[in-house]
Design a protein around this motif. Structure first.
Motif, PDB file in Angstrom:
ATOM      1  N   ASN A   4      -7.556   5.766  -5.508  1.00 13.49           N
ATOM      2  CA  ASN A   4      -6.261   5.226  -5.380  1.00 13.49           C
ATOM      3  C   ASN A   4      -6.107   5.623  -3.565  1.00 13.49           C
ATOM      4  O   ASN A   4      -5.490   4.381  -2.393  1.00 13.49           O
ATOM      5  CB  ASN A   4      -5.018   5.347  -6.090  1.00 13.49           C
ATOM      6  N   ILE A   5      -5.338   7.828  -3.065  1.00 10.99           N
ATOM      7  CA  ILE A   5      -5.305   7.925  -1.950  1.00 10.99           C
ATOM      8  C   ILE A   5      -6.585   7.283  -0.934  1.00 10.99           C
ATOM      9  O   ILE A   5      -5.481   6.961  -0.156  1.00 10.99           O
ATOM     10  CB  ILE A   5      -4.801   9.072  -2.238  1.00 10.99           C
ATOM     11  N   LEU A  10       0.534   4.470  -3.060  1.00  9.93           N
ATOM     12  CA  LEU A  10       0.309   5.452  -2.823  1.00  9.93           C
ATOM     13  C   LEU A  10       1.878   6.310  -3.165  1.00  9.93           C
ATOM     14  O   LEU A  10       1.110   7.252  -4.208  1.00  9.93           O
ATOM     15  CB  LEU A  10       0.564   5.646  -1.052  1.00  9.93           C
ATOM     16  N   ALA A  35       0.511  -1.289  -0.015  1.00  9.50           N
ATOM     17  CA  ALA A  35      -0.118  -0.114   0.156  1.00  9.50           C
ATOM     18  C   ALA A  35       1.157   0.828  -0.289  1.00  9.50           C
ATOM     19  O   ALA A  35       0.462   2.142  -0.624  1.00  9.50           O
ATOM     20  CB  ALA A  35      -0.741   0.323   0.790  1.00  9.50           C
ATOM     21  N   LEU A  36       2.020   0.997   0.721  1.00  6.73           N
ATOM     22  CA  LEU A  36       3.339   2.139   1.022  1.00  6.73           C
ATOM     23  C   LEU A  36       3.563   2.934  -1.083  1.00  6.73           C
ATOM     24  O   LEU A  36       3.551   3.341  -1.224  1.00  6.73           O
ATOM     25  CB  LEU A  36       4.703   2.056   1.686  1.00  6.73           C
ATOM     26  N   TRP A  47       5.558  12.000  -3.877  1.00  3.65           N
ATOM     27  CA  TRP A  47       5.061  12.114  -3.023  1.00  3.65           C
ATOM     28  C   TRP A  47       4.292  13.249  -3.399  1.00  3.65           C
ATOM     29  O   TRP A  47       3.469  13.637  -2.584  1.00  3.65           O
ATOM     30  CB  TRP A  47       4.950  11.880  -2.052  1.00  3.65           C
ATOM     31  N   GLN A 105      -8.414  10.068  -5.925  1.00  2.00           N
ATOM     32  CA  GLN A 105      -8.455  10.122  -5.107  1.00  2.00           C
ATOM     33  C   GLN A 105      -9.210   8.461  -4.644  1.00  2.00           C
ATOM     34  O   GLN A 105      -8.401   8.111  -3.352  1.00  2.00           O
ATOM     35  CB  GLN A 105     -10.421  10.966  -5.346  1.00  2.00           C
ATOM     36  N   GLY A 160       1.474   6.385  -6.765  1.00  2.00           N
ATOM     37  CA  GLY A 160       0.224   6.878  -7.492  1.00  2.00           C
ATOM     38  C   GLY A 160      -0.641   5.687  -8.665  1.00  2.00           C
ATOM     39  O   GLY A 160       0.143   4.380  -8.806  1.00  2.00           O
ATOM     40  N   LEU A 218       0.121  13.835  -3.323  1.00  6.00           N
ATOM     41  CA  LEU A 218      -0.944  13.548  -2.622  1.00  6.00           C
ATOM     42  C   LEU A 218      -0.983  15.469  -1.991  1.00  6.00           C
ATOM     43  O   LEU A 218      -2.430  15.189  -1.426  1.00  6.00           O
ATOM     44  CB  LEU A 218      -0.098  13.175  -1.331  1.00  6.00           C
ATOM     45  N   PHE A 251      -5.157   3.439  -0.664  1.00  6.45           N
ATOM     46  CA  PHE A 251      -4.422   2.646  -0.417  1.00  6.45           C
ATOM     47  C   PHE A 251      -3.925   3.479   1.312  1.00  6.45           C
ATOM     48  O   PHE A 251      -2.857   2.094   2.235  1.00  6.45           O
ATOM     49  CB  PHE A 251      -3.240   3.422  -1.435  1.00  6.45           C
ATOM     50  N   ALA A 252      -4.398   4.602   1.344  1.00  6.56           N
ATOM     51  CA  ALA A 252      -4.173   5.092   3.469  1.00  6.56           C
ATOM     52  C   ALA A 252      -4.759   4.510   3.862  1.00  6.56           C
ATOM     53  O   ALA A 252      -3.884   4.123   5.335  1.00  6.56           O
ATOM     54  CB  ALA A 252      -4.920   6.196   2.825  1.00  6.56           C
TER      55      ALA A 252
END
Length: 190
Positions: free
Chosen positions: A150-151, A107, A103-104, A128, A148, A110, A131, A154-155
């Motif tokens: 994916n962010i 993120l 996930a990191l 990054w 949005q 992208g 973001l 993944f977050a």
């Protein structure tokens, strides 16, 4: 609190986190809420690593089931059961760490999107910065709102996997206490 009851609490806490991880990873296969992107292979490569399904999902689920069984054997189960729960909790922590790392990277890289007419990952080299620069999100023309999307997912996977690691670490400590101290004998009421 008895180590067996603590095991049950940890296992029950892990189940919804497993479900969240699996759902987030499955939803990531459908950017823009459309199956055509997955069908055509236009999804972020980190989604294909299935960190949420394999690591935070299946591996943590197996650990949670073992931890749950250990807790159901009575107040503390037995020393061997607590020892086995340590091994499975360590495996669960490793699975959750895998989910976190994937996930990191997802993120950080992208989304894969259409940028200047080609399918690329335009934010891969942004360090990054994308973001916090919501104006740059419009560079991705298709799928709609993919940045949005994916962010958020993944977050969510990162937060979920952090909680899973903490719970598995707590079970490792709990299991060590159960191994060293043995079963707590509660007096039964007549």
């Amino acid at each position: 609190m008895c180590t067996g009851k603590c095991s049950l609490f940890i296992a029950v806490s892990l189940y919804p986190l497993v479900l969240i991880s699996i759902i987030c990873n499955i939803v990531l296969f459908f950017p823009g809420w459309d199956a055509k992107y997955a069908k055509d292979g236009h999804i972020t490569e980190e989604v294909e690593y299935m960190g949420g399904i394999l690591g935070g999902g299946i591996i943590v689920l197996i650990a949670a089931l073992c931890i749950n069984l250990t807790g159901e054997q009575g107040c503390c189960g037995n020393r061997f059961g607590m020892f086995i729960s340590i091994i499975f909790a360590a495996g669960g922590a490793i699975g959750a760490l895998y989910s976190f790392i994937v996930a990191l990277f997802g993120l950080g890289s992208g989304p894969l999107c259409i940028h200047d007419g080609a399918w690329i990952t335009p934010f891969k080299t942004s360090n990054w910065g994308y973001l916090t620069d919501s104006k740059s999100w419009g560079e991705c023309k298709e799928p709609p709102n993919v940045v949005q999307f994916n962010i958020g997912l993944f977050a969510t996977l990162m937060v979920t996997s952090c909680l899973q690691v903490l719970l598995c670490a707590a079970q490792i400590i709990n299991g060590l206490l159960g191994c060293m101290c043995g079963a707590c004998n509660e007096k039964e009421e007549a």
